[in-house]
Design a protein around this motif. Structure first.
Motif, PDB file in Angstrom:
ATOM      1  N   PRO A 171       0.829  -1.217   0.000  1.00 16.57           N
ATOM      2  CA  PRO A 171       0.000   0.000   0.000  1.00 16.57           C
ATOM      3  C   PRO A 171       0.859   1.262   0.000  1.00 16.57           C
ATOM      4  O   PRO A 171       2.037   1.249   0.398  1.00 16.57           O
ATOM      5  N   ALA A 175      -1.767   5.916   2.508  1.00 15.78           N
ATOM      6  CA  ALA A 175      -2.994   5.126   2.681  1.00 15.78           C
ATOM      7  C   ALA A 175      -3.132   4.672   4.129  1.00 15.78           C
ATOM      8  O   ALA A 175      -2.138   4.350   4.793  1.00 15.78           O
ATOM      9  N   PRO A 181      -4.764  -6.621   5.598  1.00 14.22           N
ATOM     10  CA  PRO A 181      -4.289  -6.102   4.307  1.00 14.22           C
ATOM     11  C   PRO A 181      -4.831  -6.913   3.141  1.00 14.22           C
ATOM     12  O   PRO A 181      -5.394  -7.999   3.309  1.00 14.22           O
TER      13      PRO A 181
END
Length: 448
Positions: A171, A175, A181
């Protein structure tokens, strides 16, 4: 008699009777007396005649058809020089994932009464193929692609596909950190939605799901509008857009209704957590008698269980170091059968689709359908080694209670006003006339 005949001719009745009798003589029916009124009515009906307007419309239609016929002619081919080679069609990428044949699968789940229509399912199939090819050109490769189904909305519907990857990119720095995840738990797959089915459809990626979204979405009773950027109104308040609400409902649907017969999947014994890691079994063979699949013990979940108290598929790791045996784990293992799993205990109706012939359960083309009672519109249809999970519905579970919305909190009490205070500058009123005479102000007036 002559006077009556003359009167009939003047009124036209004579000619009508003559025409009716002539019609009966030509047709020669078996029962002319019973059909006399019908023949009389047919003679009375005026014959259609072409008027000037009808002729004009007919000529206009002929002209329109002549123009349309030109469009059906094959396109002109440009002459190709001898030195130039004809252009080769663009080949598909080499690492294309396996895309199920939706047209064939439509015939499988169509036997269970689930149907999108031949044209619609064919357009969806073309749209998914073109989408995967376009994403491969952008270096966005998928390892698996599955058509989830169709979510019905008020203004537009959603077609949803599920895409998986072997390795997910890290990511971005800005973010927010996800509890699970991408590639794990409820975010193991990426979901894409589109309002149109066809080559012109535009697929939009749905955001990852969070435990907060799952906790709020399970209490929201709201139909989809068909706009991913729309607000989700209602109570309790859902602070995210409709894209987040759609993603939360898809997580609940897929993790609660995606099932398969026992033996299709097997655990990976070499994995770190074999209870939550599975793979396809190469040694699976469908049962000879399809009636064996009518027992819920012969079905299992191959998606992780989302713990309702946490909204996660795996508990968070403890801050302190703990032994492997004492670490918190998901209480429901993968591949748990439908008669034991809390997601499916008493929530499925399993039936044999083809009931014709002698002992249809032994037919090699026998089809068994499992219909979810908790999520109306979720089906798992099995024909041999073909297993199709599909959902077609409004994205809402079945509610047993008539009023599932929680009661709003008690309003605050009314503000208590303080007691009124007397004005210190106000002259007190006299109690009697004698006190009024003795008032000092009156004495000052008398002195003046």
């Amino acid at each position: 008699m002559e006077a009556l005949q003359k009167q009939l001719k003047e009124s036209g009745t004579w000619d009508h009777l003559a025409a009716t009798l002539l019609h009966i003589v030509r047709e020669q029916p078996k029962n002319p007396v019973a059909l006399f009124e019908l023949y009389s009515q047919s003679v009375k009906t005026p014959k259609t005649k072409f008027t000037a307007v009808d002729e004009k419309e007919r000529l206009g239609a002929i002209e329109a058809l002549s123009k349309a016929s030109e469009l059906l002619k094959p396109p002109l081919q440009l002459p190709v020089e001898e030195d130039e080679d004809p252009p080769e069609p663009e080949a598909a990428p080499e690492d294309m994932p396996h895309i199920p044949d939706l047209v064939y699968n439509a015939g499988v789940f169509g036997a269970a009464g689930v149907c999108l229509g031949e044209e619609e399912i064919y357009r969806v199939s073309l749209s998914i193929n073109s989408f995967v090819i376009e994403e491969a050109k952008k270096e966005n490769h998928f390892s698996s692609v599955r058509f989830v189904g169709k979510i019905l909305g008020i203004n537009a519907d959603y077609y949803v596909i599920e895409c998986g990857k072997e390795e997910w990119p890290e990511p971005e720095e800005d973010a927010p950190k996800l509890p699970e995840p991408m590639g794990s738990g409820a975010n193991k797959y990426q979901y894409w939605a589109s309002n149109l089915a066809g080559a012109e459809s535009a697929w939009t990626s749905l955001p990852p799901v969070t435990p907060k979204q799952l906790a709020v979405a399970k209490n929201v009773r709201r139909l989809f509008t068909g706009d991913l950027t729309a607000d989700v109104r209602g109570y309790p308040y859902f602070p995210w857009k409709e894209a987040g609400f759609l993603r939360a409902q898809l997580a609940a649907i897929t993790h609660g209704t995606v099932i398969s017969p026992v033996g299709v999947w097997e655990r990976e014994e070499d994995a770190e957590d074999p209870a939550q890691t599975i793979k396809l079994s190469e040694a699976y063979t469908p049962p000879l008698c399809a009636s064996k699949l009518l027992n819920p013990k012969m079905w299992c979940h191959h998606r992780q269980y989302i713990m309702p108290e946490l909204g996660l598929c795996a508990p968070p790791e403890p801050e302190e170091e703990v032994d492997e045996e004492k670490k918190p784990k998901n209480p429901i293992e993968m591949l748990s059968t439908c008669d034991v799993d809390p997601r499916s205990k008493g929530q499925w109706r399993i039936s044999l689709c083809n009931t014709f012939g002698v002992r249809p359960e032994y037919d090699e083309h026998a089809i068994v359908c499992a219909h979810s009672l908790k999520w109306p519109g979720a089906y798992c249809v099995v024909k041999g080694k073909t297993i199709v999970n599909i959902y077609i519905g409004n994205g809402q579970p079945k509610r047993v209670a008539l009023a599932p919305i929680p009661i709003p909190p008690q309003p605050c009490g009314e503000f208590v006003l303080p007691p009124e205070q007397e004005d210190p500058l106000k002259t007190p009123e006299p109690e009697s006339k004698e006190d009024e005479k003795k008032h000092p102000e009156d004495e000052d007036v008398e002195e003046d």
